[in-house]
Write an enzyme that holds these catalytic residues in place. Structure first.
Site, mmCIF file in Angstrom:
data_model
loop_
_atom_site.group_PDB
_atom_site.id
_atom_site.type_symbol
_atom_site.label_atom_id
_atom_site.label_comp_id
_atom_site.label_asym_id
_atom_site.label_seq_id
_atom_site.Cartn_x
_atom_site.Cartn_y
_atom_site.Cartn_z
ATOM 1 N N SER A 173 0.838 -1.211 0.000
ATOM 2 C CA SER A 173 0.000 0.000 0.000
ATOM 3 C C SER A 173 0.868 1.255 0.000
ATOM 4 O O SER A 173 1.961 1.268 0.579
ATOM 5 C CB SER A 173 -0.884 -0.018 1.256
ATOM 6 O OG SER A 173 -1.336 1.283 1.557
ATOM 7 N N HIS A 210 -13.330 -3.044 0.019
ATOM 8 C CA HIS A 210 -12.336 -2.592 0.985
ATOM 9 C C HIS A 210 -12.552 -3.300 2.324
ATOM 10 O O HIS A 210 -12.329 -2.739 3.396
ATOM 11 C CB HIS A 210 -12.465 -1.065 1.173
ATOM 12 C CG HIS A 210 -11.157 -0.343 1.307
ATOM 13 N ND1 HIS A 210 -10.537 0.267 0.256
ATOM 14 C CD2 HIS A 210 -10.355 -0.117 2.374
ATOM 15 C CE1 HIS A 210 -9.424 0.843 0.665
ATOM 16 N NE2 HIS A 210 -9.280 0.612 1.954
HETATM 17 C C1 LIG Z 1 -6.522 -2.194 8.312
HETATM 18 C C2 LIG Z 1 -6.773 -2.146 6.834
HETATM 19 C C3 LIG Z 1 -6.114 -1.191 6.064
HETATM 20 C C4 LIG Z 1 -6.300 -1.162 4.684
HETATM 21 N N1 LIG Z 1 -5.569 -0.274 3.916
HETATM 22 C C5 LIG Z 1 -5.675 -0.324 2.582
HETATM 23 C C6 LIG Z 1 -4.832 0.467 1.769
HETATM 24 O O1 LIG Z 1 -3.982 1.212 2.245
HETATM 25 N N2 LIG Z 1 -4.991 0.394 0.428
HETATM 26 C C7 LIG Z 1 -5.916 -0.441 -0.155
HETATM 27 O O2 LIG Z 1 -6.009 -0.506 -1.381
HETATM 28 N N3 LIG Z 1 -6.713 -1.216 0.597
HETATM 29 C C8 LIG Z 1 -6.603 -1.199 1.946
HETATM 30 N N4 LIG Z 1 -7.380 -2.024 2.699
HETATM 31 C C9 LIG Z 1 -8.324 -2.946 2.045
HETATM 32 C C10 LIG Z 1 -7.636 -4.262 1.689
HETATM 33 O O3 LIG Z 1 -6.725 -4.096 0.638
HETATM 34 C C11 LIG Z 1 -8.657 -5.324 1.246
HETATM 35 O O4 LIG Z 1 -9.459 -4.786 0.230
HETATM 36 C C12 LIG Z 1 -9.536 -5.783 2.399
HETATM 37 O O5 LIG Z 1 -8.791 -5.952 3.576
HETATM 38 C C13 LIG Z 1 -10.189 -7.105 2.020
HETATM 39 O O6 LIG Z 1 -11.043 -7.539 3.010
HETATM 40 P P1 LIG Z 1 -10.636 -8.588 4.153
HETATM 41 O O7 LIG Z 1 -9.870 -7.828 5.162
HETATM 42 O O8 LIG Z 1 -11.964 -9.033 4.655
HETATM 43 O O9 LIG Z 1 -9.828 -9.680 3.509
HETATM 44 C C14 LIG Z 1 -7.213 -2.072 4.082
HETATM 45 C C15 LIG Z 1 -7.869 -3.016 4.867
HETATM 46 C C16 LIG Z 1 -7.652 -3.068 6.222
HETATM 47 C C17 LIG Z 1 -8.349 -4.120 7.040
#
Ligand SMILES: Cc1cc2nc3c(=O)[nH]c(=O)nc-3n(C[C@H](O)[C@H](O)[C@H](O)COP(=O)(O)O)c2cc1C
Length: 380
Positions: free
Chosen positions: A110, A279
């Site tokens: 990220s 997300h």
């Molecule tokens: C704590 C946290 C921070 C995240 N930060 C980003 C990020 O910086 N960029 C991004 O594209 N997605 C971010 N995401 C989304 C994840 O890339 C992903 O889409 C998501 O975690 C998928 O769902 P799951 O946690 O149920 O597997 C974040 C998710 C979490 C839980």
């Protein structure tokens, strides 16, 4: 078994992580947005998908190997981009990047995590993908994209589901919303988690390593919030995507797609793949679970663009459910971060090994030899 048998499920890792890291860090990782409706729905609706085994079919063994963008990976899942990983566990992005490299699965870095593009690339011998938050200034955008290209990132991921910051009550209470603030309660929580505190002290306070070259030195938390606000413009559109498509010679993926409209736009603008994602339920609490749009998007557009999925996946059977519903590849965010938060250095390898073992068992059980054959087992 190549994983620690005390933690044979992602939920075991989640429970352990909750005990191991301060409350503000755990809640940042674990929470969705608003009332967590979308977060819960992601997993519960995914788990309504059912698969049919064919026990008497000839079986020559099952392989998790899956091709994506011309690369053969050892499993059909990768590590999704997660911001502020060093807050949950020191060096978390490096631990995950190394484990992903060893297991030959994709690791996506990220923009707002705590390791640099260059370091992630070094640890993965140029295999790490990079996720770009869209900068307001073209100069910054071009510089970050150039760094990703110089580091030989094969895939650039851009994001359409963050036109606004998600409304996350826990983070607001804990002072982790924008602008962030460290309050007394957060400081006290650290005392209750000495292992986390010692490891964090050893590694130093985590930094936004991708952004460090552009950040004024010694920002306090309020100034950091303003820097982030000024530096990124969340809303993506055609005018922003086109120059990136022209500039980026590698594969370009749009993450956060939840509608046929956005899929058609992605195809029209020349993207190579989409990640159907909400997300992890952190942006639109009133939105659909990702499995719902995935089914129709994969059916309609799966031969025009690579359709991947994340959000709500917590096990090997969940990966199988997503693949059977049309995903060519899957990603997980929290599952891997629970693993590292719970088990530190061993967490990356443990979580990948556990998911691989579970998925292998599902494939053998279904009599499914190749991951692309999962859809034949879907009960419609
Ligand atoms: C704590 C946290 C921070 C995240 N930060 C980003 C990020 O910086 N960029 C991004 O594209 N997605 C971010 N995401 C989304 C994840 O890339 C992903 O889409 C998501 O975690 C998928 O769902 P799951 O946690 O149920 O597997 C974040 C998710 C979490 C839980």
């Amino acid at each position: 078994m190549s994983f620690d048998t005390r933690y044979p499920s992602i939920d075991d890792l989640r429970v352990k992580a909750k005990k191991k890291i301060p409350k503000f860090a755990f809640e940042y990782l674990d929470g969705g947005c608003n009332e967590d409706v979308n977060l819960i729905r992601n997993t519960s609706e995914l788990r309504e998908v059912q698969l049919k085994p064919n026990y008497l079919r000839k079986h020559h063994g099952s392989s998790l190997k899956t091709k994506l963008f011309g690369v053969e990976y050892d499993a059909p899942f990768g590590i999704a981009p997660v911001g502020l990983q060093g807050l949950m566990w020191p060096n978390a992005p490096e631990i995950l990047a190394k484990a992903a490299f060893q297991h030959n699965i994709p690791f996506v870095l990220s923009t707002v995590t705590t390791t640099s593009i260059e370091r992630a690339s070094e640890l993965t011998e140029g295999k790490a993908w990079f996720q770009l938050y869209h900068p307001t200034e073209n100069r910054l955008r071009d510089d970050i994209i150039k760094r990703a290209a110089d580091a030989e990132c094969p895939v650039l991921v851009i994001l359409c589901d963050v036109p606004t910051f998600g409304f996350r009550p826990r983070d607001i209470r804990n002072g982790l919303a924008m602008p962030p603030k460290m309050n007394l309660s957060n400081i006290l929580q650290v005392f209750g988690r000495p292992h986390w505190g010692i490891e964090t002290l050893k590694h130093g306070i985590p930094n936004f390593e991708v952004l460090k070259p552009y950040m004024p030195k010694d920002l306090d938390l309020k100034q950091l919030g303003k820097f982030m606000d000024d530096t990124f413009s969340g809303r993506l559109n055609e005018e922003k995507i086109k120059p990136i498509r022209d500039m980026w010679k590698g594969k370009l993926v749009l993450k956060g797609v939840a509608s046929e409209y956005d899929t058609e736009e992605a195809i029209r603008l020349g993207l190579d793949g989409i990640i159907v994602s909400n997300h992890g339920g952190r942006q639109l609490d009133a939105g659909e679970s990702t499995i719902k749009p995935l089914i129709s998007i994969a059916e309609k557009y799966g031969d025009q663009i690579e359709v991947m999925m994340d959000s709500g996946i917590r096990s090997g059977p969940d990966v199988a459910r997503a693949m059977a519903s049309g995903a060519k590849f899957t990603f997980m965010g929290r599952s891997f971060m629970y693993g590292v938060s719970a088990l530190g250095k061993k967490g990356g390898n443990h979580t990948i090994s556990l998911l691989k073992t579970e998925l292998q068992q599902v494939m053998e059980q279904l009599c499914c030899e190749n991951t692309k054959d999962f859809p034949y087992h879907l009960i419609k």
